[in-house]
Motif scaffolding. Sequence first.
Motif, PDB file in Angstrom:
ATOM      1  N   THR A   1      93.121  49.981 132.337  1.00 31.05           N
ATOM      2  CA  THR A   1      93.081  50.163 133.785  1.00 31.05           C
ATOM      3  C   THR A   1      94.219  51.047 134.290  1.00 31.05           C
ATOM      4  OG1 THR A   1      94.420  48.177 134.148  1.00 31.05           O
ATOM      5  CG2 THR A   1      92.023  47.898 134.148  1.00 31.05           C
TER       6      THR A   1
ATOM      7  N   ASP B   1      84.623  48.516 139.600  1.00 30.17           N
ATOM      8  CA  ASP B   1      85.552  48.530 138.465  1.00 30.17           C
ATOM      9  C   ASP B   1      85.916  49.944 138.017  1.00 30.17           C
ATOM     10  OD1 ASP B   1      83.060  49.191 137.358  1.00 30.17           O
ATOM     11  OD2 ASP B   1      83.549  48.240 135.437  1.00 30.17           O
TER      12      ASP B   1
ATOM     13  N   ARG C   1      91.360  49.511 138.636  1.00 29.06           N
ATOM     14  CA  ARG C   1      90.099  50.100 138.168  1.00 29.06           C
ATOM     15  C   ARG C   1      90.294  50.739 136.796  1.00 29.06           C
ATOM     16  NH1 ARG C   1      85.856  51.615 142.784  1.00 29.06           N
ATOM     17  NH2 ARG C   1      86.843  50.578 144.567  1.00 29.06           N
TER      18      ARG C   1
END
Length: 392
Positions: free
Chosen positions: A25, A355, A363
């Motif tokens: 992420t 996401d 994200r």
Amino acid sequence: MIIKNAKVFIDGEFRNTDVRFDEQTITEIGSNLTGDQIIDAGGNDLYAGIIDCHIHGGFLRSFQANVKKETWKDYGEPEEQARYICKKVVENGVTSIMPTLGDLTVEEYQEAIRLIRRIRKDVDGADPFMFHLEGTYQNPNHHSSFNHNHDTLPSREHTLAITDNDLSDVCLIGIAPELEGSMEWLKWLCSETRVHAEIGYTKASAQTVTQAADLGLDQTTHMFNGFEPMHHRIDGPDVGIMIDDRIKCQLTLDSYHVSPYWCRFLIKVKGLDKVYGLTDLSSHSGLPDGVYHFEGGRTIIAGDGFIKDEKGTIQSGNHTMNQIMYKARHNVGLTKEEVGSIYTENVAKCLDVTDRGKIEVGRRSDFVIMDDDYNVIRTIIRGKTVYEGEKA
């Protein structure tokens, strides 16, 4: 890892900031970040990895290779073709895709969907994370509907059958809401699942569009393409869609499928945040200019950004994602900020994807670095560089 010296596209504007990420992420966004390895973007543009929500195939391969025999034989087994497409599109800045299927038998749908679900676990390239079932319930009398080999009325039973009773990874299902059973189907789909219903290949009236939106229909397949031509005395689906703020619109911005003036008109009427881009790549898209011969004597010609048959009839566009972004900027006349919104953040926003699809802490660490002409310099998926262009 930190990306520095980039114009970072966030919330519809370019910012001078740094982005830190790991192999999962985005972990931090801010100025003068230090530590870790550095990727110098060279002053170029940094976008979230692009989601292509409408892609049938490309590069002489198809996500429906199980039924497209002319491509299956010469370009690999169905799994090979699907993997090839996922790997190839990263060259165009695409990091996630929604394989788009249509007009199949129940068994053919099941076969194609099972294949994607199988390769998703270890695919090398763009993540085929959700499905788009475009041609499922078309009006067979519509002038631009395709094939009609398997015209089927919408029903809960049919939808569950073609997806193996699993709608968890289905994002979009197309419907012509004037078909018998549509309202009952919409009531079920939109109230009991998280799937978006999209209108297309339809002869619906504006009133029927409103009724469908009342039940939860909130998307269109490529706006204007697959709809009745507009007429000022006819309350057709186009006007019903444009006046309903609940409905978001896919739009092809290659400056041919939809006139640049109509593109700008739709954006003005709907508002920028309710319009999002796609490629609609077919199995014959993304080819170098030239003449291609297929089994059974079929010939196609790639040139000037389009695929034509021997008679000169356009079969599909030939532009990849970054090429369409260029067309949207230079042919349609959108600003860089508008192009960035329509092709990156708006896709995730309109389709409730949370996401990925935006540069935001938490994200996925999917990115694409592009120059001013949308040439791809670097594509990153899950924090790893998967493609470097000539200017990298």
